[in-house]
Design an enzyme around this catalytic site. Structure first.
Site, PDB file in Angstrom:
ATOM      1  N   GLU A 137       7.023 -21.906  22.384  1.00 22.28           N
ATOM      2  CA  GLU A 137       7.884 -20.828  21.881  1.00 22.28           C
ATOM      3  C   GLU A 137       8.344 -19.961  23.035  1.00 22.28           C
ATOM      4  O   GLU A 137       7.543 -19.630  23.916  1.00 22.28           O
ATOM      5  CB  GLU A 137       7.103 -19.938  20.917  1.00 22.28           C
ATOM      6  CG  GLU A 137       6.644 -20.619  19.667  1.00 22.28           C
ATOM      7  CD  GLU A 137       5.863 -19.648  18.781  1.00 22.28           C
ATOM      8  OE1 GLU A 137       6.486 -19.015  17.925  1.00 22.28           O
ATOM      9  OE2 GLU A 137       4.647 -19.502  18.992  1.00 22.28           O
ATOM     10  N   LYS A 174       7.900 -28.564   7.075  1.00 22.66           N
ATOM     11  CA  LYS A 174       9.080 -28.827   7.905  1.00 22.66           C
ATOM     12  C   LYS A 174       9.620 -30.222   7.601  1.00 22.66           C
ATOM     13  O   LYS A 174       8.855 -31.170   7.427  1.00 22.66           O
ATOM     14  CB  LYS A 174       8.738 -28.687   9.393  1.00 22.66           C
ATOM     15  CG  LYS A 174       8.470 -27.227   9.769  1.00 22.66           C
ATOM     16  CD  LYS A 174       8.464 -27.015  11.246  1.00 22.66           C
ATOM     17  CE  LYS A 174       7.987 -25.615  11.595  1.00 22.66           C
ATOM     18  NZ  LYS A 174       9.063 -24.650  11.777  1.00 22.66           N
ATOM     19  N   HIS A 188      -1.561 -25.638  12.799  1.00 28.37           N
ATOM     20  CA  HIS A 188      -0.318 -26.408  12.907  1.00 28.37           C
ATOM     21  C   HIS A 188      -0.492 -27.693  13.732  1.00 28.37           C
ATOM     22  O   HIS A 188      -0.091 -28.769  13.318  1.00 28.37           O
ATOM     23  CB  HIS A 188       0.792 -25.572  13.549  1.00 28.37           C
ATOM     24  CG  HIS A 188       1.088 -24.293  12.826  1.00 28.37           C
ATOM     25  ND1 HIS A 188       0.995 -24.174  11.472  1.00 28.37           N
ATOM     26  CD2 HIS A 188       1.507 -23.074  13.276  1.00 28.37           C
ATOM     27  CE1 HIS A 188       1.328 -22.943  11.110  1.00 28.37           C
ATOM     28  NE2 HIS A 188       1.639 -22.248  12.188  1.00 28.37           N
ATOM     29  N   ARG A 225       0.808  -1.216   0.000  1.00 20.78           N
ATOM     30  CA  ARG A 225       0.000   0.000   0.000  1.00 20.78           C
ATOM     31  C   ARG A 225       0.848   1.275   0.000  1.00 20.78           C
ATOM     32  O   ARG A 225       0.430   2.325  -0.440  1.00 20.78           O
ATOM     33  CB  ARG A 225      -0.896   0.025   1.239  1.00 20.78           C
ATOM     34  CG  ARG A 225      -2.350  -0.190   0.902  1.00 20.78           C
ATOM     35  CD  ARG A 225      -3.164  -0.220   2.137  1.00 20.78           C
ATOM     36  NE  ARG A 225      -2.434  -0.878   3.228  1.00 20.78           N
ATOM     37  CZ  ARG A 225      -2.907  -1.040   4.455  1.00 20.78           C
ATOM     38  NH1 ARG A 225      -4.082  -0.581   4.759  1.00 20.78           N
ATOM     39  NH2 ARG A 225      -2.217  -1.654   5.392  1.00 20.78           N
ATOM     40  N   LYS A 266      -2.311 -18.648   6.382  1.00 19.22           N
ATOM     41  CA  LYS A 266      -3.151 -18.914   7.542  1.00 19.22           C
ATOM     42  C   LYS A 266      -3.102 -17.730   8.504  1.00 19.22           C
ATOM     43  O   LYS A 266      -2.163 -16.960   8.415  1.00 19.22           O
ATOM     44  CB  LYS A 266      -2.688 -20.194   8.247  1.00 19.22           C
ATOM     45  CG  LYS A 266      -1.260 -20.068   8.830  1.00 19.22           C
ATOM     46  CD  LYS A 266      -1.090 -20.727  10.130  1.00 19.22           C
ATOM     47  CE  LYS A 266      -1.481 -19.956  11.323  1.00 19.22           C
ATOM     48  NZ  LYS A 266      -0.524 -19.040  11.910  1.00 19.22           N
TER      49      LYS A 266
HETATM   50  C1  BG6 Z   1       2.969 -18.941  12.871  1.00 22.14           C
HETATM   51  C2  BG6 Z   1       2.263 -18.237  13.993  1.00 22.14           C
HETATM   52  O1  BG6 Z   1       2.059 -19.582  12.029  1.00 22.14           O
HETATM   53  O2  BG6 Z   1       3.866 -19.900  13.407  1.00 22.14           O
HETATM   54  C3  BG6 Z   1       3.260 -17.589  14.952  1.00 22.14           C
HETATM   55  O3  BG6 Z   1       1.402 -17.246  13.453  1.00 22.14           O
HETATM   56  C4  BG6 Z   1       4.275 -18.593  15.407  1.00 22.14           C
HETATM   57  O4  BG6 Z   1       2.592 -17.001  16.053  1.00 22.14           O
HETATM   58  C5  BG6 Z   1       4.886 -19.344  14.230  1.00 22.14           C
HETATM   59  O5  BG6 Z   1       5.290 -17.894  16.115  1.00 22.14           O
HETATM   60  C6  BG6 Z   1       5.756 -20.484  14.694  1.00 22.14           C
HETATM   61  O6  BG6 Z   1       6.404 -21.039  13.597  1.00 22.14           O
HETATM   62  P1  BG6 Z   1       7.834 -21.708  13.752  1.00 22.14           P
HETATM   63  O7  BG6 Z   1       8.117 -22.293  12.410  1.00 22.14           O
HETATM   64  O8  BG6 Z   1       8.769 -20.603  14.130  1.00 22.14           O
HETATM   65  O9  BG6 Z   1       7.690 -22.725  14.831  1.00 22.14           O
END
Ligand code: BG6
Length: 490
Positions: free
Chosen positions: A213, A179, A237, A46, A145
């Site tokens: 995380e 992955k 996921h 944008r 997503k």
């Molecule tokens: C994303 C989420 O799809 O996946 C994030 O929106 C998340 O919030 C991320 O941190 C984690 O992905 P990865 O590959 O770093 O485990």
């Protein structure tokens, strides 16, 4: 397979995902010489920026995320030469002139529209592409997503997108399916004869899937606070990982064979009633704490967070699959931000031995356990009992380990690199079909509704821990514990 020439149009090119993941993935595949010489990347945003301003932004925000191996002399400059920045408002068809001008019209050139924008504007973008005849029969569209915010909005978006693109042109991305270890799980299950006879209720006691995380929400508060862990991680996921673990052997690796098998799993998930929900689902929100000794703020004190937010940053639940293979086997799923470790793994625990012929009682045997580690390291570990050396029959737990990095020296690919190549090749196996996505929403919907009606907030947990104690109680009730092993030091 060599790729045919393409124009890839990236909507949302100035966003966080583009900078952190998509641009670095594209550069990596370009550096690996996967892209045809004349392939182009049209970055849509944008901001009324010039080409130079956009490249400067990439230098600032995308370059820090690029693999060192991709920064050999000249690679960045060569990659930037493929890029053309186009300023337009994706929701306003009258601004599409520069995009129309940028696209090549030769039908032999593949056209990919990558929508890395909030899903609320997917329909509008597709309509706008159609109104200018930009979406040809050979174009593909990639949808990031989370697609929708609930079942109804997901259906609405799918309906709108399908007015412009046929299902075989739609790539609903879930980067966890890209992955390495997830694909290795397919190899493990369907490339070996060993596991299949044991991969069922008679031999497996429970399955745990964790994506933890250490990171907090960072600069994504506007998105995250309207989403939360259930929509952001679990609906996609974690459920996709569950599908790969639990699905029946597909007849082939062809897209519909794999997607049919995954869909069956989603359709077999036991539906939650409100009473079951109260017992089987835990949600939490982090408070201030420490991650590896460094103080971090609580969720409500993060930048731009509403100070009364009830968004969950943690969710744990017990799921069950109502079919012959899995009836009675609990699948425990959990995910959270600001946890003690960054770790993603699937733990398949087998049943204990039925009888001990040794002096030790059966209780002293640790049940066999297969740990499939997605990150930070990638590998498989099989926990077995073995005799300790020396006199007497004393058995102790030991491990068989397959470390993918050590075993295979071939260069790694990030999930987004692999999925990007699949889109460009027209390979749909690792992307979600519409019915799969809707089945996943359908299953989480009662949880969302229950939380909306429930008169309580997520349970607070201290940042740097494994989440609320109620999550341990969830598995504890079944006499189990989450697998929480400290990661080895680097
Ligand atoms: C994303 C989420 O799809 O996946 C994030 O929106 C998340 O919030 C991320 O941190 C984690 O992905 P990865 O590959 O770093 O485990």
């Amino acid at each position: 397979m060599t790729l045919t020439d393409f124009d890839l149009v990236l909507f949302g090119s100035t966003g966080d995902l583009a900078m952190r993941k998509l641009i670095p993935a594209m550069l990596a595949r370009d550096t690996a010489k996967d892209f045809p010489a004349t392939a182009r990347i049209i970055c849509v945003g944008r901001n009324n920026w010039s080409q130079e301003e956009f490249i400067r932004t990439l230098n600032l925000h995308a370059k820090p995320h690029i693999k060192v191996t991709c920064l050999a002399a000249g690679t960045w400059e060569k990659f930037c030469a493929r890029i053309q920045y186009v300023a337009l408002d994706a929701t306003d068809a009258t601004t599409y002139g520069p995009l129309i001008a940028a696209l090549r019209t030769d039908p032999a050139i593949s056209r990919v529209f990558y929508l890395a924008t909030p899903s609320q504007i997917f329909s509008k973008i597709c309509q706008n592409l159609a109104s200018h005849n930009l979406a040809t029969a050979h174009s593909r569209v990639v949808l990031e997503k989370p697609l929708g915010n609930d079942l109804q909005s997901a259906k609405h978006i799918n309906n709108k997108v399908s007015q412009v693109f046929s299902e075989s042109q739609i790539y609903r991305i879930d980067h966890y399916l890209g992955k390495e270890t997830v694909q290795n799980l397919l190899a493990l299950r369907f490339g070996n004869v060993l596991f299949e006879p044991l991969w069922r209720r008679e031999w497996i006691s429970d399955v745990q899937i964790t994506i933890a995380e250490q990171l907090g929400v960072g600069s994504r508060m506007e998105y995250y606070d309207n989403s939360g862990a259930l929509r952001d991680m679990l609906q996609n996921h974690l459920l996709q990982l569950l599908c790969i673990v639990a699905m029946e052997p597909p007849v082939s690796i062809e897209p519909d064979a794999v997607r049919d098998a995954k869909l069956q799993v989603l359709q077999s998930l036991k539906r939650y009633t409100p009473t079951m929900l109260a017992k089987n689902v835990v949600r939490g929100q982090y408070r201030a704490g420490h991650i590896e000794g460094v103080p971090v703020p609580g969720y409500r004190d993060e930048e731009n967070a509403p100070n009364d937010s009830t968004t969950e940053t943690f969710v744990a639940l017990k799921a069950e699959i109502n079919n012959w293979r899995w009836a009675g086997v609990p699948f425990y799923l959990r995910t959270g931000k600001r946890m003690t470790q960054s770790l993603a793994e699937i733990v398949v625990r087998f049943k204990n031995i039925p009888h001990s012929i040794f002096a030790q009682s059966t209780n002293s045997f640790q049940p066999n356990c297969l740990v499939i580690r997605l990150q930070p390291d990638e590998g498989l570990r099989m926990h077995l009992m073995a005799k300790t050396p020396g006199d007497g029959m004393r058995l102790k737990p030991t491990e068989l380990e397959l470390d993918f990095r050590a075993s295979f020296k071939t260069p790694r690919m990030e999930a987004y690199e692999r999925l990007l190549l699949d889109v460009l090749r027209g390979q749909l196996t690792l992307f979600m079909r519409r019915d799969e996505l809707e089945a996943a929403w359908e299953w989480v919907e009662p949880i969302l509704e229950y939380w909306e009606q429930e008169d309580s907030d997520p349970i607070p947990y201290t940042a740097g821990t494994w989440g609320p104690a109620a999550a341990s109680a969830l598995v504890g009730r079944d006499g189990l514990q989450w697998r929480e092993e400290a990661l080895p030091e680097d």
